[in-house]
Design an enzyme around this catalytic site. Structure first.
Site, mmCIF file in Angstrom:
data_model
loop_
_atom_site.group_PDB
_atom_site.id
_atom_site.type_symbol
_atom_site.label_atom_id
_atom_site.label_comp_id
_atom_site.label_asym_id
_atom_site.label_seq_id
_atom_site.Cartn_x
_atom_site.Cartn_y
_atom_site.Cartn_z
ATOM 1 N N ARG A 186 24.291 -22.881 -4.444
ATOM 2 C CA ARG A 186 24.247 -22.956 -5.909
ATOM 3 C C ARG A 186 24.610 -24.342 -6.395
ATOM 4 N NH1 ARG A 186 28.052 -18.539 -6.023
ATOM 5 N NH2 ARG A 186 26.824 -16.625 -5.977
ATOM 6 N N ARG A 294 37.191 -14.928 10.946
ATOM 7 C CA ARG A 294 37.779 -14.818 9.603
ATOM 8 C C ARG A 294 39.051 -13.993 9.637
ATOM 9 N NH1 ARG A 294 32.275 -12.019 7.071
ATOM 10 N NH2 ARG A 294 32.027 -10.472 8.719
#
Ligand code: FAD
Ligand code: UDP
Length: 396
Positions: A186, A294
């Site tokens: 983005r 993660r």
């Protein structure tokens, strides 16, 4: 060990109490049909299963954030639980330096100091042109080419290559391009990990959703947990006229066209005496050396926890073999070819069996896609042509 099944009472055998199997059995019950679900794990919900410990909702199989543009799916799941407005805002840790994910103006600023979209575009173009001189107009051939063409070499090298290669256990040049397209790129300052309009986590976890489905099935769904279909395959096949199967499709056919490849994971849960361990719901470790990908801290998904306690989970990728859980299909060309042989065999020789879900269809489905696919299966099975609102259907 052969169990005694009172098979005459059932319309369907459902293999797997994950979302696909549970939705199908619940919707069949609404139409007066009775199902027996066999589930090899000790509980229902498949990989969406959650439990509560120290007031904290722990997702047993990695962080599950519901995100979709499909309003029918969103309305449907919210019949069974209240959703908070959680948005996943992941932080990446690359060798001690932190970056925002997904790739957006914050990441570009942290990486290069660029402040405007034009500056960021120019930096990406420069790196892409230097690294992919022969790309021209052709499509990127693999994940590495796709990533570099989207966000340049610096971000590829620091935030993608190491994570991807440990996650998938192979080189990024040997992986399909579509995997990296799951992440938004983005040119605005926005750290929302997903682009979808509807996002959230059910307050109190996902397991309640499947418990409610059972409660609302008027006794027309029975579940046998700790029951592996393959312990009794031949008996079950001969006794049930119609079946829904959500396990591994290659295992169903005894791997006769070859083994499909999967990726597995190992989860390490830890209770810590602290109110706040890492300050974020998910931190990705994007270097190649850290063995986990993660770390989740569950209280940050909904703010709930007993005082002084927090629970974290480290997610370690690992090779899959038949003794391990298959979490991800590896949808490259060779596996797609093998899968197609199994799908054809299923169509040609087993029209009485519906293959569905992530493992039954060997597709990298998110939850909303599984829900949507289950709806389509229900529509087909019960000959429902028009779009209908599940929420207003009464259980018969
Ligand atoms: P599953 O949930 O896998 O259920 C299949 C069930 O079948 C399991 O319970 C299994 O034990 C059972 N089974 C298999 N074989 C047999 C057998 N032989 N006998 C009896 N039972 C059997 N999706 C999102 O939308 N958002 C997320 O944030 C997200 N995060 C994820 C994170 C991780 C780490 C993983 C692995 C997945 C994630 N997903 C996410 C995807 C989501 O988990 C799947 O889309 C969904 O669970 C698939 O549903 P399913 O019913 O097809 O399969
Ligand atoms: N990925 C990456 N770096 C990250 C996060 C993701 O390179 O910090 C890549 C990796 O290849 C991963 C893919 O993007 O498999 C999709 O990420 P997602 O978070 O959607 O993976 P999932 O939650 O399905 O494991």
């Amino acid at each position: 060990m052969t169990k005694k099944y009172n098979t005459k009472n059932y319309d369907y055998l459902v293999v797997g109490a994950g979302p696909f199997g549970m939705i199908f059995a619940y919707e069949a019950a609404k139409r007066g049909k009775k199902s027996l679900i066999v589930e090899k794990r000790p509980y229902i919900g498949g990989n969406m299963h959650t439990h509560t410990e120290h007031g904290i909702t722990v997702h047993d199989f990695g962080a599950h954030i519901f995100h979709t543009d499909n309003k029918e799916v969103w309305d449907y799941i919210r019949q069974f639980a209240d959703f908070n407005g959680f948005q996943n805002q992941v932080v990446a840790n690359y060798k001690g330096t932190l970056y925002n994910l997904p790739f957006n103006m914050n990441t570009f600023y942290q990486m290069w100091g660029t402040k405007t979209p034009d500056e960021a575009h120019a930096k990406i173009e420069e790196q892409k042109n230097a690294a992919l001189k022969d790309l021209g107009d052709r499509q990127p051939r693999n994940l590495e080419e796709q990533a570099i063409s989207l966000i340049g070499t610096d971000i590829y090298n620091k935030l993608i290559k190491g994570y991807t290669e440990k996650q998938w256990g192979r080189k990024a040049t040997e992986l399909p391009a579509f995997i990296i397209k799951r992440l938004p790129v983005r040119f605005i300052y926005d750290n929302n990990y997903f682009n979808h309009r509807y996002q959230g986590i059910p307050v109190g976890g996902y397991t309640q959703i499947f418990e409610r489905m059972l409660e609302q099935s008027n006794g027309l769904v029975d579940v046998l947990t700790d029951t592996d279909f393959f312990d009794d395959k031949e008996t079950l096949l001969s006794e049930f006229p119609r079946m829904l199967y959500t396990g591994m499709i290659d295992q169903f056919f005894d791997y006769k066209f070859g083994e499909l490849e999967y990726r597995s994971l190992r989860f390490e849960h830890e209770v810590i005496d602290s109110d706040n361990y890492q300050g974020n719901s998910v931190i990705n470790y994007t270097d190649a050396e850290t063995p986990y990908t993660r770390v989740m801290e569950w209280k940050h998904f909904d703010g709930l926890a007993d005082e002084g306690k927090t629970i974290i989970t480290k997610e370690y990728p690992q090779d899959w073999d038949r003794s391990k859980e298959a979490y991800y299909p590896v949808n490259n060309d060779e596996n797609t070819r093998i899968y197609k042989a199994y799908a054809k065999e299923a169509r040609d020789n087993h029209p009485e069996i519906i293959f569905g879900g992530r493992l039954g269809k060997y597709r990298y489905f998110d939850m909303d896609q599984v829900f949507n696919d289950a709806f389509n299966t229900v529509r087909q099975e019960f000959d429902i042509n028009q779009d209908f609102n599940f929420a207003h259907d009464e259980v018969k």
